[in-house]
Scaffold this motif. Structure first.
Motif, PDB file in Angstrom:
ATOM      1  N   ILE A   4      50.745 -12.486   9.913  1.00 49.77           N
ATOM      2  CA  ILE A   4      52.081 -12.065  10.331  1.00 49.77           C
ATOM      3  C   ILE A   4      52.674 -13.238  11.083  1.00 49.77           C
ATOM      4  CG2 ILE A   4      53.355 -10.512  11.861  1.00 49.77           C
ATOM      5  CD1 ILE A   4      51.261  -8.367  11.247  1.00 49.77           C
ATOM      6  N   TYR A   5      53.968 -13.485  10.892  1.00 47.24           N
ATOM      7  CA  TYR A   5      54.552 -14.594  11.638  1.00 47.24           C
ATOM      8  C   TYR A   5      55.723 -14.161  12.498  1.00 47.24           C
ATOM      9  CZ  TYR A   5      58.019 -15.687   7.856  1.00 47.24           C
ATOM     10  OH  TYR A   5      59.018 -15.667   6.913  1.00 47.24           O
ATOM     11  N   PHE A   6      55.906 -14.944  13.566  1.00 45.83           N
ATOM     12  CA  PHE A   6      56.917 -14.680  14.581  1.00 45.83           C
ATOM     13  C   PHE A   6      57.863 -15.869  14.655  1.00 45.83           C
ATOM     14  CE2 PHE A   6      58.398 -15.369  18.921  1.00 45.83           C
ATOM     15  CZ  PHE A   6      59.009 -14.160  19.193  1.00 45.83           C
ATOM     16  N   VAL A   7      59.161 -15.580  14.684  1.00 43.65           N
ATOM     17  CA  VAL A   7      60.186 -16.603  14.851  1.00 43.65           C
ATOM     18  C   VAL A   7      61.035 -16.203  16.055  1.00 43.65           C
ATOM     19  CG1 VAL A   7      62.270 -17.623  13.841  1.00 43.65           C
ATOM     20  CG2 VAL A   7      60.263 -17.208  12.404  1.00 43.65           C
ATOM     21  N   ASN A   8      61.157 -17.110  17.006  1.00 42.48           N
ATOM     22  CA  ASN A   8      61.980 -16.841  18.181  1.00 42.48           C
ATOM     23  C   ASN A   8      63.424 -17.208  17.861  1.00 42.48           C
ATOM     24  OD1 ASN A   8      63.290 -16.809  20.685  1.00 42.48           O
ATOM     25  ND2 ASN A   8      61.396 -17.304  21.759  1.00 42.48           N
ATOM     26  N   ASN A   9      64.287 -16.206  17.817  1.00 42.34           N
ATOM     27  CA  ASN A   9      65.691 -16.444  17.464  1.00 42.34           C
ATOM     28  C   ASN A   9      66.573 -16.647  18.689  1.00 42.34           C
ATOM     29  OD1 ASN A   9      65.768 -13.838  18.436  1.00 42.34           O
ATOM     30  ND2 ASN A   9      66.658 -12.930  16.597  1.00 42.34           N
ATOM     31  N   ARG A  10      65.961 -16.843  19.857  1.00 42.62           N
ATOM     32  CA  ARG A  10      66.729 -17.015  21.080  1.00 42.62           C
ATOM     33  C   ARG A  10      66.594 -18.413  21.687  1.00 42.62           C
ATOM     34  NH1 ARG A  10      63.680 -12.798  21.210  1.00 42.62           N
ATOM     35  NH2 ARG A  10      62.366 -13.594  22.871  1.00 42.62           N
ATOM     36  N   ILE A  11      65.817 -19.277  21.078  1.00 46.87           N
ATOM     37  CA  ILE A  11      65.607 -20.604  21.659  1.00 46.87           C
ATOM     38  C   ILE A  11      66.214 -21.695  20.787  1.00 46.87           C
ATOM     39  CG2 ILE A  11      63.489 -19.940  22.878  1.00 46.87           C
ATOM     40  CD1 ILE A  11      61.916 -21.414  20.657  1.00 46.87           C
ATOM     41  N   LEU A  16      68.470 -28.594  18.719  1.00 45.87           N
ATOM     42  CA  LEU A  16      69.104 -28.036  17.526  1.00 45.87           C
ATOM     43  C   LEU A  16      69.860 -26.779  17.913  1.00 45.87           C
ATOM     44  CD1 LEU A  16      66.069 -28.265  15.057  1.00 45.87           C
ATOM     45  CD2 LEU A  16      68.054 -29.785  15.145  1.00 45.87           C
ATOM     46  N   SER A  17      70.777 -26.375  17.073  1.00 40.68           N
ATOM     47  CA  SER A  17      71.465 -25.104  17.309  1.00 40.68           C
ATOM     48  C   SER A  17      70.478 -23.963  17.091  1.00 40.68           C
ATOM     49  CB  SER A  17      72.651 -24.958  16.346  1.00 40.68           C
ATOM     50  OG  SER A  17      72.171 -24.768  15.025  1.00 40.68           O
ATOM     51  N   GLU A  19      70.710 -21.512  15.009  1.00 42.43           N
ATOM     52  CA  GLU A  19      70.541 -21.308  13.569  1.00 42.43           C
ATOM     53  C   GLU A  19      69.595 -22.353  12.976  1.00 42.43           C
ATOM     54  OE1 GLU A  19      73.598 -21.482  15.092  1.00 42.43           O
ATOM     55  OE2 GLU A  19      74.012 -19.329  15.048  1.00 42.43           O
ATOM     56  N   GLU A  20      69.757 -23.601  13.388  1.00 46.03           N
ATOM     57  CA  GLU A  20      68.879 -24.669  12.903  1.00 46.03           C
ATOM     58  C   GLU A  20      67.452 -24.483  13.417  1.00 46.03           C
ATOM     59  OE1 GLU A  20      71.996 -28.420  12.578  1.00 46.03           O
ATOM     60  OE2 GLU A  20      71.228 -27.847  14.546  1.00 46.03           O
ATOM     61  N   SER A  21      67.319 -24.002  14.644  1.00 46.21           N
ATOM     62  CA  SER A  21      66.002 -23.748  15.218  1.00 46.21           C
ATOM     63  C   SER A  21      65.280 -22.635  14.470  1.00 46.21           C
ATOM     64  CB  SER A  21      66.117 -23.383  16.703  1.00 46.21           C
ATOM     65  OG  SER A  21      66.588 -24.477  17.446  1.00 46.21           O
ATOM     66  N   ILE A  22      66.008 -21.603  14.128  1.00 49.31           N
ATOM     67  CA  ILE A  22      65.424 -20.502  13.349  1.00 49.31           C
ATOM     68  C   ILE A  22      64.970 -21.020  11.992  1.00 49.31           C
ATOM     69  CG2 ILE A  22      65.942 -18.324  12.159  1.00 49.31           C
ATOM     70  CD1 ILE A  22      67.839 -17.703  14.568  1.00 49.31           C
ATOM     71  N   ALA A  23      65.825 -21.795  11.341  1.00 50.48           N
ATOM     72  CA  ALA A  23      65.488 -22.350  10.019  1.00 50.48           C
ATOM     73  C   ALA A  23      64.268 -23.271  10.104  1.00 50.48           C
ATOM     74  CB  ALA A  23      66.687 -23.090   9.445  1.00 50.48           C
ATOM     75  N   LEU A  24      64.205 -24.108  11.145  1.00 54.28           N
ATOM     76  CA  LEU A  24      63.067 -25.011  11.337  1.00 54.28           C
ATOM     77  C   LEU A  24      61.769 -24.222  11.507  1.00 54.28           C
ATOM     78  CD1 LEU A  24      61.777 -27.808  11.937  1.00 54.28           C
ATOM     79  CD2 LEU A  24      62.383 -27.408  14.329  1.00 54.28           C
ATOM     80  N   GLN A  25      61.799 -23.225  12.369  1.00 54.98           N
ATOM     81  CA  GLN A  25      60.603 -22.404  12.601  1.00 54.98           C
ATOM     82  C   GLN A  25      60.168 -21.708  11.309  1.00 54.98           C
ATOM     83  OE1 GLN A  25      60.576 -19.978  16.391  1.00 54.98           O
ATOM     84  NE2 GLN A  25      62.704 -20.676  16.402  1.00 54.98           N
ATOM     85  N   GLU A  26      61.124 -21.060  10.669  1.00 55.25           N
ATOM     86  CA  GLU A  26      60.804 -20.290   9.466  1.00 55.25           C
ATOM     87  C   GLU A  26      60.250 -21.178   8.353  1.00 55.25           C
ATOM     88  OE1 GLU A  26      62.830 -16.975   6.525  1.00 55.25           O
ATOM     89  OE2 GLU A  26      64.070 -17.936   8.033  1.00 55.25           O
ATOM     90  N   GLN A  27      60.893 -22.302   8.096  1.00 60.16           N
ATOM     91  CA  GLN A  27      60.461 -23.187   7.012  1.00 60.16           C
ATOM     92  C   GLN A  27      59.101 -23.816   7.308  1.00 60.16           C
ATOM     93  OE1 GLN A  27      62.125 -23.315   4.055  1.00 60.16           O
ATOM     94  NE2 GLN A  27      60.217 -24.283   3.432  1.00 60.16           N
ATOM     95  N   SER A  28      58.889 -24.235   8.542  1.00 61.70           N
ATOM     96  CA  SER A  28      57.604 -24.839   8.911  1.00 61.70           C
ATOM     97  C   SER A  28      56.467 -23.833   8.761  1.00 61.70           C
ATOM     98  CB  SER A  28      57.649 -25.337  10.356  1.00 61.70           C
ATOM     99  OG  SER A  28      58.596 -26.362  10.499  1.00 61.70           O
TER     100      SER A  28
END
Length: 116
Positions: A4-11, A16-17, A19-28
């Motif tokens: 299971i994976y967790f992405v922090n959408n508040r940091i 990065l913005s 949105e970019e931070s979410i994309a970076l976390q998710e893609q990595s």
């Protein structure tokens, strides 16, 4: 392996913005999961995303299903540290549902740290 994976959408990571931070976390994380043949498990069929963004919701779903999983994956300590330091007892309970917690950080290359 099931994870299971967790992405922090508040940091914001590395200035990065959000949105970019979410994309970076998710893609990595997705790249890591693909490279290591880890299947994502979605506990809640009503969940909008393939990942969790609220540790309390993840803990609730884990308690409801009462299964253990191979791994919990998140991008960096920064992504989970607010929950870890604010709710240390809940963090210990959350970790107990997984064989390992994997932190994936994007640097020059993919660096993996395992936290037990």
């Amino acid at each position: 392996m099931k994870g299971i994976y967790f992405v922090n959408n508040r940091i914001c990571i590395n200035e990065l913005s959000k949105e970019e931070s979410i994309a970076l976390q998710e893609q990595s994380i997705r790249n890591f999961m693909k490279e290591h043949n880890i299947q994502n498990t979605k506990l809640n069929p009503y969940q909008i995303n393939e990942y969790y963004t609220v540790p309390h919701a993840l803990l609730y779903d884990l308690k409801k299903h009462q299964h253990s999983f191979d791994c919990l994956i998140h991008y960096s300590l920064q992504a989970m540290e607010d929950f870890i330091y604010t709710y240390p007892a809940k963090w210990l309970i959350l970790k107990s549902f997984f064989k390992e917690v994997i932190i994936v950080e994007k640097q020059n290359d993919l660096t993996i740290q395992k936290v037990i």
